[in-house]
Design a protein around this motif. Structure first.
Motif, PDB file in Angstrom:
ATOM      1  N   GLY A  86       5.652   6.002   5.406  1.00 31.45           N
ATOM      2  CA  GLY A  86       5.846   5.701   6.824  1.00 31.45           C
ATOM      3  C   GLY A  86       4.719   5.657   8.046  1.00 31.45           C
ATOM      4  O   GLY A  86       3.680   5.323   7.523  1.00 31.45           O
ATOM      5  N   PHE A  87       5.301   6.073   9.073  1.00 32.57           N
ATOM      6  CA  PHE A  87       4.258   6.379  10.354  1.00 32.57           C
ATOM      7  C   PHE A  87       3.479   7.656  10.047  1.00 32.57           C
ATOM      8  O   PHE A  87       2.567   7.602  10.776  1.00 32.57           O
ATOM      9  CB  PHE A  87       5.136   6.010  11.677  1.00 32.57           C
ATOM     10  N   ALA A  88       3.780   8.558   9.304  1.00 34.46           N
ATOM     11  CA  ALA A  88       3.159   9.744   9.163  1.00 34.46           C
ATOM     12  C   ALA A  88       1.577   9.648   9.187  1.00 34.46           C
ATOM     13  O   ALA A  88       0.769  10.338   9.914  1.00 34.46           O
ATOM     14  CB  ALA A  88       3.642  10.597   8.137  1.00 34.46           C
ATOM     15  N   PRO A  89       1.157   8.769   8.340  1.00 42.99           N
ATOM     16  CA  PRO A  89      -0.445   8.867   8.225  1.00 42.99           C
ATOM     17  C   PRO A  89      -1.112   8.255   9.634  1.00 42.99           C
ATOM     18  O   PRO A  89      -2.103   8.857  10.037  1.00 42.99           O
ATOM     19  CB  PRO A  89      -0.753   7.667   6.969  1.00 42.99           C
ATOM     20  N   LEU A  90      -0.451   7.192  10.252  1.00 39.45           N
ATOM     21  CA  LEU A  90      -0.952   6.623  11.476  1.00 39.45           C
ATOM     22  C   LEU A  90      -0.846   7.781  12.458  1.00 39.45           C
ATOM     23  O   LEU A  90      -1.549   7.836  13.463  1.00 39.45           O
ATOM     24  CB  LEU A  90      -0.071   5.531  11.898  1.00 39.45           C
ATOM     25  N   ILE A  91       0.368   8.568  12.730  1.00 40.67           N
ATOM     26  CA  ILE A  91       0.152   9.633  13.622  1.00 40.67           C
ATOM     27  C   ILE A  91      -0.891  10.529  13.350  1.00 40.67           C
ATOM     28  O   ILE A  91      -1.323  11.274  14.178  1.00 40.67           O
ATOM     29  CB  ILE A  91       1.804  10.148  13.505  1.00 40.67           C
ATOM     30  N   GLU A  92      -1.117  11.154  12.109  1.00 40.55           N
ATOM     31  CA  GLU A  92      -2.236  11.920  11.848  1.00 40.55           C
ATOM     32  C   GLU A  92      -3.472  11.313  12.213  1.00 40.55           C
ATOM     33  O   GLU A  92      -4.462  12.272  12.677  1.00 40.55           O
ATOM     34  CB  GLU A  92      -1.951  12.378  10.270  1.00 40.55           C
ATOM     35  N   ALA A  93      -3.435   9.970  11.992  1.00 41.12           N
ATOM     36  CA  ALA A  93      -5.009   9.388  12.447  1.00 41.12           C
ATOM     37  C   ALA A  93      -5.005   9.382  13.785  1.00 41.12           C
ATOM     38  O   ALA A  93      -6.260   9.604  14.427  1.00 41.12           O
ATOM     39  CB  ALA A  93      -4.793   8.026  11.771  1.00 41.12           C
ATOM     40  N   PHE A  94      -3.980   9.427  14.708  1.00 41.80           N
ATOM     41  CA  PHE A  94      -4.334   9.451  16.130  1.00 41.80           C
ATOM     42  C   PHE A  94      -4.499  10.832  16.433  1.00 41.80           C
ATOM     43  O   PHE A  94      -5.480  10.856  17.255  1.00 41.80           O
ATOM     44  CB  PHE A  94      -2.819   9.012  16.651  1.00 41.80           C
ATOM     45  N   ALA A 138     -16.006   6.990  14.601  1.00 45.65           N
ATOM     46  CA  ALA A 138     -15.085   8.161  14.547  1.00 45.65           C
ATOM     47  C   ALA A 138     -14.021   7.724  15.533  1.00 45.65           C
ATOM     48  O   ALA A 138     -12.745   8.519  14.826  1.00 45.65           O
ATOM     49  CB  ALA A 138     -15.954   9.323  15.626  1.00 45.65           C
ATOM     50  N   VAL A 139     -13.841   6.956  16.197  1.00 43.89           N
ATOM     51  CA  VAL A 139     -12.588   6.402  16.978  1.00 43.89           C
ATOM     52  C   VAL A 139     -11.792   6.085  16.051  1.00 43.89           C
ATOM     53  O   VAL A 139     -10.281   6.114  16.160  1.00 43.89           O
ATOM     54  CB  VAL A 139     -12.847   5.882  18.285  1.00 43.89           C
ATOM     55  N   PHE A 140     -12.174   4.951  15.531  1.00 46.03           N
ATOM     56  CA  PHE A 140     -11.126   3.938  14.977  1.00 46.03           C
ATOM     57  C   PHE A 140     -11.153   4.001  13.507  1.00 46.03           C
ATOM     58  O   PHE A 140     -10.137   3.471  12.688  1.00 46.03           O
ATOM     59  CB  PHE A 140     -11.685   2.416  15.214  1.00 46.03           C
ATOM     60  N   GLY A 141     -11.994   4.913  12.791  1.00 41.67           N
ATOM     61  CA  GLY A 141     -12.179   4.949  11.445  1.00 41.67           C
ATOM     62  C   GLY A 141     -10.762   5.593  10.933  1.00 41.67           C
ATOM     63  O   GLY A 141     -10.384   5.200   9.703  1.00 41.67           O
ATOM     64  N   PRO A 142     -10.052   6.744  11.569  1.00 43.77           N
ATOM     65  CA  PRO A 142      -9.103   6.973  11.046  1.00 43.77           C
ATOM     66  C   PRO A 142      -7.933   6.066  10.900  1.00 43.77           C
ATOM     67  O   PRO A 142      -7.037   6.293  10.048  1.00 43.77           O
ATOM     68  CB  PRO A 142      -8.647   8.546  12.047  1.00 43.77           C
ATOM     69  N   ILE A 143      -7.846   5.496  12.157  1.00 39.84           N
ATOM     70  CA  ILE A 143      -6.821   4.252  12.069  1.00 39.84           C
ATOM     71  C   ILE A 143      -6.937   3.461  10.991  1.00 39.84           C
ATOM     72  O   ILE A 143      -5.981   2.950  10.225  1.00 39.84           O
ATOM     73  CB  ILE A 143      -6.613   3.718  13.374  1.00 39.84           C
ATOM     74  N   ASP A 144      -8.278   2.878  10.669  1.00 38.95           N
ATOM     75  CA  ASP A 144      -8.618   1.877   9.769  1.00 38.95           C
ATOM     76  C   ASP A 144      -8.084   2.603   8.374  1.00 38.95           C
ATOM     77  O   ASP A 144      -7.531   1.815   7.556  1.00 38.95           O
ATOM     78  CB  ASP A 144      -9.977   1.574   9.791  1.00 38.95           C
ATOM     79  N   ARG A 145      -8.434   3.693   8.107  1.00 38.50           N
ATOM     80  CA  ARG A 145      -8.295   4.222   6.645  1.00 38.50           C
ATOM     81  C   ARG A 145      -6.604   4.671   6.545  1.00 38.50           C
ATOM     82  O   ARG A 145      -6.291   4.495   5.429  1.00 38.50           O
ATOM     83  CB  ARG A 145      -8.775   5.647   6.638  1.00 38.50           C
ATOM     84  N   ALA A 146      -6.113   5.105   7.652  1.00 34.91           N
ATOM     85  CA  ALA A 146      -4.653   4.972   7.710  1.00 34.91           C
ATOM     86  C   ALA A 146      -3.826   3.990   7.115  1.00 34.91           C
ATOM     87  O   ALA A 146      -2.717   3.998   6.665  1.00 34.91           O
ATOM     88  CB  ALA A 146      -4.061   5.602   8.929  1.00 34.91           C
TER      89      ALA A 146
END
Length: 464
Positions: A338-346, A403-411
């Motif tokens: 669900g949304f957990a990876p996106l929240i963690e990426a934030f 660094a800013v958007f990489g976590p979102i992209d990976r999620a």
């Protein structure tokens, strides 16, 4: 088309004769007039033209042809990219007409007019226009690039509300395309293209757009603790899965900057937010939204009945120019987590400078394929549009986009689609990030037919 210097004789002649103003490098207000709304984008045009009349636009087209310049049009600087080097950059702020015909449910709007000047004129009429989130954006720039509106789930993407366009074409001719009264051979194809890619086909001077009956509006911003982000996003998703098309909710995670413009209780803290617009009454909205309001503690609930003139207060986006970096994607859905990876990426990207992540649920009229025949921006089958942004309040601070958007992209790996509303593209993205190959090919044919010399350079270019 060639690049040239500020001393080019063609530009000198245009500056002396133009109905309006031509500003060039070295002029006192050069840095002000060439700057886009997003101060992180650097623009280096050959000159900036602010024409006062349609005749002034014809002069600009003639000078561009004579001096082998391209023309880029930015009514107010929103949606700018850095791809204007060597162009004559045209600002259409002088075209400021606003006429509302409530009886026939349409408005006539000049190319320099912002939504903030139009929406209050609709107050008391019981009518709305398909406006977006920021009243500082021009109507023309927004609509002609597709336009994802608060009301798009209900009435479709905003470009399809365009009923007539007046513009100056690549030969300096004044043209009118009118969907209601027929057109010459080939004009239907041109109108199809201009509903989404107008910047590459002419300089628009005025639009006529449809207005829609909406006797009651309800909505506003709701603020939750960041710790409740999962419950909030889950509740939004559950509501929107069965919601009527009249309801729109944008859910977000935001880091409030520690600056004076942010109210003291919120300054420097993080929150989950939901922005709501509902075409209907407060009681009906209350029933629809009850699961959200009971899903987590509510810090602030600003929802209330409002009139269309106050639509901009729902998102409360900045109206003053600011620097920002952004990232976007359309996604088909979410994975098993669900949304957990996106929240963690934030959380992961926050120390690097991430300001916000927003999800816009789609569906409704946005997913209807019928408009494909009337405009280049047809329908979106994706479940969400996702945006991430970093506001650059401190110009001296360096932010690494990876660094800013990489976590979102990976999620969101494996979930994204190359379909987007051109209005929402990031600087540097071309139309291949928004349109399917068949639409790009069709647009290329229209471009060649009506501007074979590529006089007009759009902020959102064709690939290649």
């Amino acid at each position: 088309m060639s690049q040239t210097t500020e001393m080019d004789p063609t530009l000198s002649a245009l500056a002396a004769s133009l109905s309006g103003r031509l500003i060039r490098p070295g002029d006192a207000d050069w840095d002000t007039v060439r700057a886009p709304w997003n101060r992180a984008v650097e623009q280096d045009p050959a000159a900036v033209a602010i024409p006062a009349t349609v005749d002034g636009l014809r002069q600009i087209v003639a000078a561009a042809r004579a001096g082998r310049f391209e023309i880029a049009v930015q009514p107010n600087g929103h949606g700018a990219s850095s791809d204007v080097r060597g162009c004559i950059l045209v600002r259409t702020s002088a075209f400021d007409e606003v006429t509302v015909n409530a009886d026939e449910r349409y408005a006539r709007i000049g190319a320099g007019v912002k939504w903030g000047a139009v929406l209050p004129r609709l107050t008391g009429t019981g009518l709305i226009a398909l406006a977006g989130t920021n009243p500082d954006v021009t109507v023309a720039g927004y609509l002609l690039s597709g336009g994802h509106s608060w009301f798009s789930r209900w009435k479709g993407l905003a470009a399809h509300s365009i009923r007539a366009i007046e513009f100056v074409d690549a030969h300096g001719r004044s043209r009118r395309l009118d969907s209601a009264h027929g057109s010459a051979e080939g004009d239907a194809e041109l109108l199809w293209a201009m509903r989404g890619a107008a910047g590459m086909l002419g300089i628009v001077t005025a639009l006529e757009i449809d207005l829609y009956p909406a006797p009651a509006l309800f909505g506003g911003k709701i603020l939750f603790p960041i710790e409740a982000a999962g419950a909030v996003l889950d509740a939004v998703a559950a509501i929107m899965a069965t919601a009527p098309d009249e309801l729109t909710m944008f859910a977000g995670l935001i880091n409030m900057p520690d600056v004076e413009m942010v109210p003291e209780p919120m300054r420097g803290h993080s929150f989950a937010t939901v922005d709501v617009v509902f075409v209907g009454d407060a009681d009906t909205a209350g029933t629809l939204l009850a699961p959200l309001l009971s899903a987590a503690p509510v810090i602030a609930n600003l929802m209330q009945p409002f009139d269309i003139g106050h639509l901009g207060e729902v998102a409360a986006e900045p109206s003053d120019p600011v620097g920002s970096l952004d990232w976007n994607a359309a996604i088909r859905g979410l994975g098993d987590d669900g949304f957990a990876p996106l929240i963690e990426a934030f959380r992961e990207a926050t120390p690097a400078g991430l300001t916000m992540v927003q999800l816009r649920p789609l569906g409704g009229a946005i997913a209807d394929p019928a408009p494909e025949a009337t405009g280049i921006v047809g329908h979106l089958e994706s479940k969400y549009l996702v945006f991430a942004g970093a506001i650059l309040l401190d110009p001296s601070r360096r932010i690494d986009p990876a660094a800013v958007f990489g976590p979102i992209d990976r999620a969101l790996t494996g979930m994204t689609e190359r379909r987007m509303v051109p209005t929402l593209l990031s600087p540097g993205q071309d139309l291949s990030a928004a349109l399917p190959p068949e639409s790009l090919a069709r647009l290329g044919k229209v471009k060649f037919a009506h501007d074979p010399d590529s006089l007009f350079r759009s902020n959102r270019r064709l690939p290649g």
